[in-house]
Design a protein around this motif. Structure first.
Motif, short mmCIF file in Angstrom:
data_model
loop_
_atom_site.label_atom_id
_atom_site.label_comp_id
_atom_site.label_asym_id
_atom_site.label_seq_id
_atom_site.Cartn_x
_atom_site.Cartn_y
_atom_site.Cartn_z
N PHE A 157 21.04 37.41 35.51
CA PHE A 157 20.89 36.17 35.18
C PHE A 157 21.34 35.80 33.55
O PHE A 157 21.92 34.81 33.23
N HIS A 184 18.65 33.63 44.81
CA HIS A 184 17.60 33.20 43.81
C HIS A 184 17.11 31.79 44.02
O HIS A 184 16.33 31.25 44.41
N ALA A 187 19.40 24.83 37.39
CA ALA A 187 19.28 25.27 38.57
C ALA A 187 19.87 24.19 39.34
O ALA A 187 20.60 24.46 40.38
N ASP A 233 21.23 28.28 32.77
CA ASP A 233 20.08 29.45 33.05
C ASP A 233 19.56 29.02 34.21
O ASP A 233 19.07 27.83 34.42
N THR A 248 14.17 37.83 44.87
CA THR A 248 15.27 37.92 44.58
C THR A 248 15.63 39.23 44.75
O THR A 248 16.71 39.61 45.46
N ARG A 284 17.11 29.99 35.73
CA ARG A 284 15.42 29.92 35.72
C ARG A 284 15.12 28.42 35.09
O ARG A 284 14.00 27.97 35.35
N ARG A 285 16.15 27.43 34.64
CA ARG A 285 15.82 26.45 34.04
C ARG A 285 16.03 25.32 35.05
O ARG A 285 17.07 25.39 35.46
N GLN A 327 17.39 40.13 36.38
CA GLN A 327 17.44 39.76 35.25
C GLN A 327 18.54 39.72 34.31
O GLN A 327 18.93 38.71 33.48
N GLY A 353 12.14 31.30 44.15
CA GLY A 353 12.49 31.22 42.76
C GLY A 353 11.76 32.26 41.96
O GLY A 353 11.72 32.55 40.80
N SER A 354 11.49 33.19 42.70
CA SER A 354 10.91 34.47 42.34
C SER A 354 11.97 35.60 41.92
O SER A 354 12.60 35.84 42.80
N ILE A 355 11.64 36.27 40.69
CA ILE A 355 12.55 37.36 40.55
C ILE A 355 12.44 38.29 41.44
O ILE A 355 13.40 38.84 41.82
#
Length: 154
Positions: free
Chosen positions: A118, A93, A135, A128, A103, A130-131, A115, A98-100
Motif C-alpha cells: 500500500f 483489498h 479508494a 492511498d 487482505t 485506505r482513504r 502495508q 477493507g481489513s488489512i
C-alpha cells in the motif's frame, strides 16, 4: 420473476413505485445490460453493477481517470511483476472487507507485506487505498483498466 430469467442475460433496475417511474427504471436496466460481461447468463442487478455502469456512462472521461489515478504505475523502470503485485493487492483489498488482515489472508502473505505494498502504491500514484475518497477513485480506475484492451492502457 427473477427466477424465470435465470438464463437470460439482462439488467435489473431497483423496484419502482408507479408508472411515472418506469421510464427511469428502463433506462437504469438498459445501462446495466450494456455492461454485462461477455457470455453472461442470468439477470444482473444495478446495485451490483454501479462501478461498471459509471465507467461506461463516462467513457470519454474514463481513460483520463485511469491515467490520472494509475499512471504512476507506468513509471520508467517499474517491473511488470511489481505493478501486477501492487494492483492485485489493491483489487483484493477493495473487493474484500477493507481489513488489512483479511487482505493478507486472501493473498497468503503477512499483513506487513500488504502495508508495504500500500505504501509503494501510494508512492507511485499519490493515492492511498485506505482513504475512502482515494479508494473510490482507484476502484473506478481499476474498472476502466479491466474494460479497456491491453494495448490502450499505456
Amino acid at each position: 420473476m427473477l427466477a424465470q430469467l435465470n438464463d437470460v442475460p439482462c439488467g435489473v433496475s431497483p423496484v419502482v413505485e408507479g408508472l411515472a417511474s418506469v421510464p427511469r427504471a428502463v433506462q437504469l436496466a438498459t445501462a446495466t445490460t450494456r455492461v454485462l460481461p461477455a457470455g453472461a447468463s442470468g439477470p444482473r442487478r444495478l446495485e451490483d453493477s454501479w462501478l461498471d455502469v459509471m465507467v461506461h456512462r463516462t467513457e470519454e472521461l474514463s481513460a483520463e481517470l485511469a491515467h490520472d489515478v494509475l499512471g504512476g504505475l507506468s513509471a520508467e523502470g517499474m517491473a511488470e511483476v511489481e505493478t501486477a503485485r501492487l494492483l492485485e493487492t489493491v483489487r483484493v483489498h477493495l473487493a474484500g472487507s477493507g481489513s488489512i488482515v483479511d487482505t493478507a489472508t486472501a493473498l497468503y502473505c503477512h499483513r506487513n507485506t500488504v502495508q508495504q505494498r500500500f505504501r509503494r502504491f501510494h508512492e507511485l500514484t499519490g493515492r492511498d487505498v485506505r482513504r475512502p475518497e482515494d479508494a473510490a477513485l482507484i476502484a473506478l480506475a481499476l474498472r476502466v483498466r479491466a474494460q479497456r484492451p491491453r494495448a490502450q492502457q499505456s
